[in-house]
Design a protein around this motif. Structure first.
Motif, PDB file in Angstrom:
ATOM      1  N   ILE B  20       0.797  -1.167  -0.203  1.00 43.91           N
ATOM      2  CA  ILE B  20      -0.052   0.097   0.003  1.00 43.91           C
ATOM      3  C   ILE B  20       0.754   1.019  -0.073  1.00 43.91           C
ATOM      4  O   ILE B  20       0.628   2.124  -0.596  1.00 43.91           O
ATOM      5  CB  ILE B  20      -1.056   0.002   1.133  1.00 43.91           C
ATOM      6  CG1 ILE B  20      -2.211  -1.295   0.934  1.00 43.91           C
ATOM      7  CG2 ILE B  20      -1.419   1.266   1.439  1.00 43.91           C
ATOM      8  CD1 ILE B  20      -2.882  -1.376   2.001  1.00 43.91           C
ATOM      9  N   SER B  21       1.928   1.362   0.803  1.00 44.69           N
ATOM     10  CA  SER B  21       2.656   2.122   0.548  1.00 44.69           C
ATOM     11  C   SER B  21       4.164   1.542   1.205  1.00 44.69           C
ATOM     12  O   SER B  21       4.326   0.372   1.359  1.00 44.69           O
ATOM     13  CB  SER B  21       2.752   3.005   1.699  1.00 44.69           C
ATOM     14  OG  SER B  21       3.176   2.884   2.985  1.00 44.69           O
ATOM     15  N   GLY B  23       6.094   1.810   3.567  1.00 36.90           N
ATOM     16  CA  GLY B  23       5.927   1.700   4.973  1.00 36.90           C
ATOM     17  C   GLY B  23       6.891   2.598   5.607  1.00 36.90           C
ATOM     18  O   GLY B  23       6.601   2.891   6.828  1.00 36.90           O
ATOM     19  N   ASP B  28       8.189   7.284   1.253  1.00 42.48           N
ATOM     20  CA  ASP B  28       6.877   7.767   0.591  1.00 42.48           C
ATOM     21  C   ASP B  28       7.108   9.203   0.170  1.00 42.48           C
ATOM     22  O   ASP B  28       6.534   9.558  -0.832  1.00 42.48           O
ATOM     23  CB  ASP B  28       5.815   7.495   1.774  1.00 42.48           C
ATOM     24  CG  ASP B  28       5.255   6.374   1.450  1.00 42.48           C
ATOM     25  OD1 ASP B  28       5.685   5.370   0.790  1.00 42.48           O
ATOM     26  OD2 ASP B  28       3.946   6.258   1.669  1.00 42.48           O
TER      27      ASP B  28
END
Lengths: 282, 416
Positions: B20-21, B23, B28
């Motif tokens: 999802i990212s 982390g 990010d």
């Protein structure tokens, strides 16, 4: 598009950058009040001593501070009696720290609730700030009683016109705590490691605030940095209004208010961005 | 002509699977910045991850007073649709228009606080579900009456039995005054009497009071009884929308196609013990089989894999057997028989269970597998397998089969 005139609401896939619906939040004011009541009632129902904790906690902390910082560390209290110096700091800090800590876990603590039912999410963190305020008022009452006892024994209180700023100070603390807490909670839905830092960070922040020492006692070259901390201004003004000691300056108060507003708005915006689909990521 | 209460337009919902990212915060920010400066849209950045559509292009319209049953297999997107309609999560595409207040019941007792009394919880829960204080006050006596817990109304709900808890929770929900009501399978709780009462109440809400109801259930009988329309979902798409009997028929027809276990995304549990597969063995020949008939001895071998399982806890293996209407027929569990299972701490192992003289009548049954220990769920697979049981004579060659309508299980009886 639905052409009927009776259409009441729309659920859209796209949303604005600030999509908190304050009108529907107002519709839920009963729930807001019930959340505050729940937090308060549930807290003292789970304890043996009940509301007595509200008094014990600041008093015990006060004694520890008086012993460690006052006796061993020999840090000045601006010639004020130790209880009168430490108590306001402890009480305000407690409130501020509680706002941060509780707000920072608001998504995690309420994941189940959020995943099952809709209500304007913002009322939950808002209710936290207000339910903690109840405790703040009770502790503040304790401080006033101690102040009265001291003044009967010959202490001159120096209460002055800045006492009228108290509501402003309270709003600043609430907004600052809420803002910081919401920023952390919004980031921790994605980055779990931030959650570990919160407790630690709040503790560190306390030592950079004038809770256990007066600003005047800080080393000259650090004073500027300590004064940058918005909580320092709030605490100093608080002490000044009751005890006449501490540093009160309008420019510092304006700086603090602007910084608080920025942090608060940032917190609300981040929260509104995260709340709409954080359920998909937990 | 009644007015439109709800219109769902092109609703789609996608999830990203995989990362999802990255982390970490710094990475990010870094990737966001590079995307920003190189003028790539978010879409491109997201495409690196795999996008899975759990709902795609759902369209339907409901008139005021209609009751919609939403049916479909596990993973068809029923819960996602309910979540979007309840505003718990937002759709990726599409809009929903509606008239009147909408309230959803994805769970009973959401937000109940154990320390608070029944009275306090009625107000809290009511407010969470969207009721105003004066509405709760107005309905208070009726709620208490419906729940049947009058004498304990000022006791903290943590001292309630689970039955009382559920009754109180449903009573609050049943008195919601919203124009649109969304109900997930909350009726699967409570004793039979109370379930009947709930279904009755649901019926009167849609038929008598003219409110619009959306209802998700695996139980085709209650869908048939309650709903005026049905929406059939299949793998996130709309397979049909219309008359209830037609939709139920279609649903039952292609109910057989099961998602392979390792592709199921709706598994619940921590995975410390996982189901790898199941083998059916004929109790007589001791050979694997896929033919089932009434009265046979059936051995079910469950193949499992443990990873760091705590051997000090009592392992529970349960198989729930449901009929084609989604009605639970029975539960086969070592928790009921009181037997102990010795699982492996790590590795692959299996457990055999013998079902003597299969007492189920001819038909289609689904098996739900549930693994747990010490209060932790390890694996929970609803409707993991489907078996067709063929007709045969339960009491042997000279006996007869159970007449239609005379029950769904055989009792092993003897005239003496």
């Amino acid at each position: 598009m639905l052409k009927t005139a009776k259409q009441d609401w729309v659920i859209k896939s796209k949303s604005n950058w600030l999509n908190i619906d304050f009108i529907s939040a107002w519709e839920y004011k009963d729930l807001f009040i019930l959340f505050i009541k729940r937090d308060f009632v549930a807290f003292y129902k789970q304890t043996i001593l009940g509301p007595l904790w509200f008094f014990l906690q600041p008093i015990i902390t006060m004694f520890v501070f008086a012993f460690v910082f006052g006796k061993i560390g020999n840090i000045s209290t601006n010639n004020l009696p130790k209880p009168l110096f430490y108590l306001p700091g402890i009480i305000c800090w407690n409130y501020f720290a509680e706002c941060i800590l509780k707000n920072s876990t608001v998504f995690r603590d309420n994941a189940n609730l959020f995943s099952k039912v809709y209500f304007p999410r913002i009322i939950l963190p808002m209710s936290i700030v207000f339910s903690s305020m109840v405790r703040f008022f009770i502790q503040q009452f304790l401080f006033v009683i101690i102040l009265i006892i001291y003044s009967f024994n010959g202490f001159k209180t120096h209460i002055n016109a800045t006492i009228l700023l108290l509501p402003v100070l309270l709003i600043l603390m609430a907004a600052l705590g809420q803002g910081i807490g919401l920023i952390i909670s919004s980031l921790t839905t994605k980055y779990r490691d931030l959650a570990l830092l919160v407790n630690f960070g709040v503790q560190l922040l306390m030592f950079s605030t004038t809770v256990a020492y007066p600003l005047s006692a800080a080393p000259q070259n650090f004073k500027f940095w300590i004064a940058l901390n918005p909580m320092t201004t709030i605490l100093e003004t608080f002490r000044y209004s009751f005890l006449g000691q501490g540093q009160f300056s309008v420019s510092a108060l304006i700086y603090t208010s602007i910084l608080t507003l920025v942090i608060f708005l940032l917190g609300i915006i981040l929260f509104s961005k995260v709340e709409k689909d954080f359920i998909d990521t937990i | 002509m009644k007015s439109t209460a709800l219109k769902v337009e092109n609703i789609s919902k996608s999830y990203l699977i995989g990362k999802i990212s990255s982390g970490t915060l710094s990475r990010d920010i870094e990737s966001k910045l590079t995307n920003w400066f190189s003028k790539k849209s978010d879409e491109v950045a997201l495409n690196k991850n795999e996008k899975v559509w759990s709902l795609k292009d759902i369209n339907f319209e409901l008139k005021q007073g209609e009751a919609l049953g939403i049916i479909g297999k596990n993973g068809a997107g029923k819960s996602t649709l309910l979540k979007i309609l309840s505003r718990v999560t937002t759709p990726t595409k599409g809009n929903i228009y509606g008239t009147g207040r909408i309230a959803s019941l994805l769970e009973v007792g959401t937000g109940f606080h154990p320390e608070l009394s029944g009275r306090e919880n009625i107000f809290l829960n009511g407010a969470i579900l969207g009721m105003k204080k004066h509405e709760i006050k107005k309905n208070f006596d009726e709620i208490v009456d419906f729940s049947g817990v009058e004498s304990y109304i000022d006791t903290p709900v943590k001292r309630y039995s689970s039955g009382m808890y559920v009754r109180l929770a449903f009573a609050v929900a049943a008195h919601l005054e919203s124009e649109i009501l969304i109900v997930d399978e909350v009726l699967a709780v409570g004793d039979a009497d109370f379930q009947k009462k709930c279904l009755g109440k649901m019926g009167s809400i849609s038929k008598g009071e003219g409110r619009t109801v959306l209802f998700v259930s695996h139980n085709m009988q209650s869908i048939q009884n309650l709903c005026t329309k049905a929406l059939l979902l299949n793998k996130g798409t709309m397979q049909g929308f219309g008359e209830v009997p037609k939709m139920i028929g279609e649903y039952l027809q292609n109910n057989d196609v099961l998602v392979p276990l390792n592709e199921r995304v709706d598994r619940k549990g921590d995975g410390k013990v996982k189901v790898l597969g199941i083998t059916f063995i004929d109790g007589l020949t001791l050979l694997p089989t896929n033919n089932f008939y009434v009265g046979m001895d059936l051995i079910i071998e469950v193949n499992l894999q443990s990873k760091k399982f705590n051997l000090n806890t009592n392992f529970e293996l349960s198989l729930g057997i449901s009929d084609q209407f989604g009605m639970r027929i029975s539960l086969v569990s070592n928790k009921i028989s009181g037997q102990k299972i010795s699982p492996l701490e790590n590795g692959i192992w299996s457990q055999k269970i013998k079902l003597k003289k299969l007492p189920l009548i001819m038909g289609k049954y689904s098996i739900t597998i549930f693994l747990a220990s010490g209060g932790n769920i390890h694996d929970w697979l609803t409707d993991a397998f489907i078996i067709h049981i063929e007709s045969d004579k339960y009491f042997g060659e000279l006996s007869y089969t159970l007449p239609i309508g005379q029950g769904s299980v055989y009792t092993d009886f003897q005239f003496i």
